[in-house]
Design a protein around this motif. Structure first.
Motif, PDB file in Angstrom:
ATOM      1  N   HIS A  94       6.205   1.505  -0.537  1.00 47.39           N
ATOM      2  CA  HIS A  94       6.269   0.553   0.641  1.00 47.39           C
ATOM      3  C   HIS A  94       4.604   0.129   1.081  1.00 47.39           C
ATOM      4  N   ALA A  95       3.604   0.884   0.493  1.00 47.68           N
ATOM      5  CA  ALA A  95       2.438   0.745   0.951  1.00 47.68           C
ATOM      6  C   ALA A  95       1.605  -0.541   0.144  1.00 47.68           C
ATOM      7  N   SER A  96       0.599  -1.004   1.008  1.00 49.13           N
ATOM      8  CA  SER A  96      -0.005  -2.099   0.347  1.00 49.13           C
ATOM      9  C   SER A  96      -1.357  -2.173   1.034  1.00 49.13           C
ATOM     10  N   MET A  97      -2.380  -3.009   0.523  1.00 43.69           N
ATOM     11  CA  MET A  97      -3.782  -3.024   0.981  1.00 43.69           C
ATOM     12  C   MET A  97      -4.008  -4.410   1.332  1.00 43.69           C
ATOM     13  N   GLY A  98      -4.353  -4.965   2.275  1.00 45.35           N
ATOM     14  CA  GLY A  98      -4.700  -6.266   2.825  1.00 45.35           C
ATOM     15  C   GLY A  98      -5.956  -6.852   2.025  1.00 45.35           C
ATOM     16  N   MET A  99      -6.126  -8.150   1.826  1.00 46.20           N
ATOM     17  CA  MET A  99      -7.773  -8.624   1.431  1.00 46.20           C
ATOM     18  C   MET A  99      -8.537  -8.107   2.170  1.00 46.20           C
ATOM     19  N   HIS A 100      -9.586  -7.449   1.592  1.00 45.93           N
ATOM     20  CA  HIS A 100     -10.880  -6.931   2.452  1.00 45.93           C
ATOM     21  C   HIS A 100     -11.908  -6.855   1.291  1.00 45.93           C
ATOM     22  N   GLN A 101     -13.157  -6.616   1.792  1.00 43.17           N
ATOM     23  CA  GLN A 101     -14.531  -6.455   0.934  1.00 43.17           C
ATOM     24  C   GLN A 101     -14.857  -5.048   1.200  1.00 43.17           C
ATOM     25  N   ASP A 102     -15.644  -4.406   0.251  1.00 44.27           N
ATOM     26  CA  ASP A 102     -16.203  -3.090   0.512  1.00 44.27           C
ATOM     27  C   ASP A 102     -17.341  -3.330   0.430  1.00 44.27           C
ATOM     28  N   ARG A 103     -17.726  -3.475   2.004  1.00 48.14           N
ATOM     29  CA  ARG A 103     -19.098  -3.771   2.414  1.00 48.14           C
ATOM     30  C   ARG A 103     -19.746  -3.045   3.426  1.00 48.14           C
ATOM     31  N   ASP A 104     -19.218  -1.637   3.479  1.00 50.52           N
ATOM     32  CA  ASP A 104     -19.673  -0.611   4.254  1.00 50.52           C
ATOM     33  C   ASP A 104     -20.915   0.447   3.760  1.00 50.52           C
ATOM     34  N   GLU A 105     -21.106  -0.020   2.616  1.00 52.96           N
ATOM     35  CA  GLU A 105     -22.092   0.907   1.833  1.00 52.96           C
ATOM     36  C   GLU A 105     -23.381  -0.057   1.747  1.00 52.96           C
ATOM     37  N   ARG A 106     -24.634   0.718   2.068  1.00 53.54           N
ATOM     38  CA  ARG A 106     -25.882   0.112   1.963  1.00 53.54           C
ATOM     39  C   ARG A 106     -26.300  -0.196   0.465  1.00 53.54           C
ATOM     40  N   SER A 107     -25.838   0.427  -0.451  1.00 62.33           N
ATOM     41  CA  SER A 107     -26.204   0.133  -1.855  1.00 62.33           C
ATOM     42  C   SER A 107     -25.227  -1.010  -2.496  1.00 62.33           C
ATOM     43  N   GLY A 108     -25.813  -1.839  -3.504  1.00 64.65           N
ATOM     44  CA  GLY A 108     -25.008  -2.666  -4.163  1.00 64.65           C
ATOM     45  C   GLY A 108     -24.537  -2.372  -5.518  1.00 64.65           C
ATOM     46  N   ALA A 109     -24.635  -1.221  -5.705  1.00 57.61           N
ATOM     47  CA  ALA A 109     -24.102  -0.577  -6.990  1.00 57.61           C
ATOM     48  C   ALA A 109     -22.453  -0.733  -7.030  1.00 57.61           C
ATOM     49  N   PRO A 110     -21.909  -0.942  -8.256  1.00 58.80           N
ATOM     50  CA  PRO A 110     -20.526  -1.150  -8.622  1.00 58.80           C
ATOM     51  C   PRO A 110     -19.608   0.016  -7.948  1.00 58.80           C
ATOM     52  N   PHE A 138      -2.940  -5.884  -8.368  1.00 57.84           N
ATOM     53  CA  PHE A 138      -4.299  -6.159  -7.704  1.00 57.84           C
ATOM     54  C   PHE A 138      -4.434  -7.492  -7.535  1.00 57.84           C
ATOM     55  N   ARG A 139      -5.131  -7.822  -6.455  1.00 56.63           N
ATOM     56  CA  ARG A 139      -5.504  -9.244  -6.298  1.00 56.63           C
ATOM     57  C   ARG A 139      -6.682  -9.294  -6.001  1.00 56.63           C
ATOM     58  N   PRO A 174      -1.273  -6.311  -2.830  1.00 57.71           N
ATOM     59  CA  PRO A 174       0.000  -6.596  -2.234  1.00 57.71           C
ATOM     60  C   PRO A 174       1.255  -5.701  -2.468  1.00 57.71           C
ATOM     61  N   ARG A 175       1.404  -5.113  -3.586  1.00 57.94           N
ATOM     62  CA  ARG A 175       2.581  -4.351  -3.697  1.00 57.94           C
ATOM     63  C   ARG A 175       2.348  -3.350  -5.041  1.00 57.94           C
ATOM     64  N   ILE A 176       3.263  -2.380  -4.684  1.00 59.71           N
ATOM     65  CA  ILE A 176       3.493  -1.323  -5.676  1.00 59.71           C
ATOM     66  C   ILE A 176       4.857  -1.653  -6.555  1.00 59.71           C
ATOM     67  N   LEU A 177       4.693  -1.283  -7.783  1.00 62.46           N
ATOM     68  CA  LEU A 177       5.936  -1.450  -8.537  1.00 62.46           C
ATOM     69  C   LEU A 177       6.803  -0.287  -8.848  1.00 62.46           C
ATOM     70  N   PRO A 178       7.605   0.092  -7.768  1.00 61.10           N
ATOM     71  CA  PRO A 178       8.072   1.509  -8.076  1.00 61.10           C
ATOM     72  C   PRO A 178       8.819   1.896  -9.284  1.00 61.10           C
ATOM     73  N   GLY A 179       8.816   3.297  -9.501  1.00 60.75           N
ATOM     74  CA  GLY A 179       9.397   3.639 -10.977  1.00 60.75           C
ATOM     75  C   GLY A 179       8.555   3.421 -12.061  1.00 60.75           C
ATOM     76  N   THR A 180       7.392   2.881 -12.049  1.00 65.07           N
ATOM     77  CA  THR A 180       6.872   2.317 -13.555  1.00 65.07           C
ATOM     78  C   THR A 180       5.965   3.380 -13.932  1.00 65.07           C
ATOM     79  N   GLY A 181       5.485   4.396 -13.086  1.00 67.72           N
ATOM     80  CA  GLY A 181       4.689   5.666 -13.691  1.00 67.72           C
ATOM     81  C   GLY A 181       5.472   6.372 -14.608  1.00 67.72           C
ATOM     82  N   ASP A 182       4.780   7.290 -15.238  1.00 68.07           N
ATOM     83  CA  ASP A 182       5.463   8.168 -15.949  1.00 68.07           C
ATOM     84  C   ASP A 182       5.394   9.626 -15.824  1.00 68.07           C
ATOM     85  N   PRO A 183       6.195  10.352 -15.031  1.00 67.79           N
ATOM     86  CA  PRO A 183       6.198  11.615 -14.574  1.00 67.79           C
ATOM     87  C   PRO A 183       5.643  12.569 -15.564  1.00 67.79           C
TER      88      PRO A 183
END
Length: 227
Positions: A129-145, A157-158, A194-203
């Protein structure tokens, strides 16, 4: 734990946008299982897996544990200021090495490994049921990848632009073992899940019955005086 510095790179790197590269199947099954075992240990503490409470009162649907530096909205500290005050676990050297190898493989530049010095990792667990809204990773001082590793269920992944949360964006499925790097012009691109596709991983491969683990490695650009 000892891990090889470089993954098996089952797929060819695919550029999603300038500086944003997707490498399908970069983590082999053995690496995936070992990372799952490590994540289970990190989730137990010293600062356990928790849901992050946002400044306006909302609670993130993912559960998170941090290494090296503790992230809370919107800063890094050495102690878990929003989760009991314990000191965050150290970032293992082998995990930093894995991030360096990932960056070199994604960009096809062996020298990139020597220039990359990740000092924190955010480990996020997504249930169905989890998701992550659109955001920037901007809390770092470094601009490294930012180096991102996916294990378990596939997610959508959006990837947007640096201009805002709205369109245009590109949706791509990240499966277990996939590597994604956001750097260069895409370092501050808005992005989300925006969404997870349940059951697509291989235990049988991951040892996970459900859900998705996402490990993101970053350079904060901070020193102990900042913590």
């Amino acid at each position: 734990m000892t891990l090889p510095l470089f993954g098996p790179a089952a797929g060819r790197p695919r550029t999603l946008a300038p500086g944003a590269v997707h490498v399908p199947g970069w983590l082999g099954p053995d690496l995936q299982r070992r990372l799952v075992e490590a994540c289970r240990a990190w989730a137990a503490g010293p600062v356990p897996l928790r849901r992050v409470r946002l400044p306006r009162g909302g609670v993130m649907s993912v559960r998170t544990v941090c290494l090296g530096w503790h992230w809370s909205p919107y800063r890094y500290t050495r102690t878990a200021v929003d989760a009991g005050g314990g000191r965050v676990a150290e970032l293992p050297g082998w995990l930093a090495d894995l991030g360096r190898g990932a960056l070199a493989d994604a960009y096809g530049d062996p020298g990139a490994a020597g220039r990359y010095a990740p000092d924190t990792a955010l480990v996020n667990f997504y249930d169905e049921h989890a998701s992550m809204g659109m955001h920037q990773d901007r809390d770092e001082r470094s601009g490294a990848p930012v180096v991102s590793l996916s294990i378990g269920d596939t997610c959508v992944f959006r990837l947007g632009t640096t201009e805002g949360r709205g369109r245009p964006w590109t949706d791509v499925e990240l499966a277990s073992g996939d590597l994604l790097v956001l750097g260069g012009p895409s370092r501050l691109a808005y992005h989300g899940v925006p969404r997870i596709l349940p059951g697509t991983g291989d235990p049988a491969v991951t040892g996970m019955r459900r859900g998705r683990l996402n490990i993101t490695l970053r350079e904060t650009g901070l020193t102990d005086d900042d913590g």
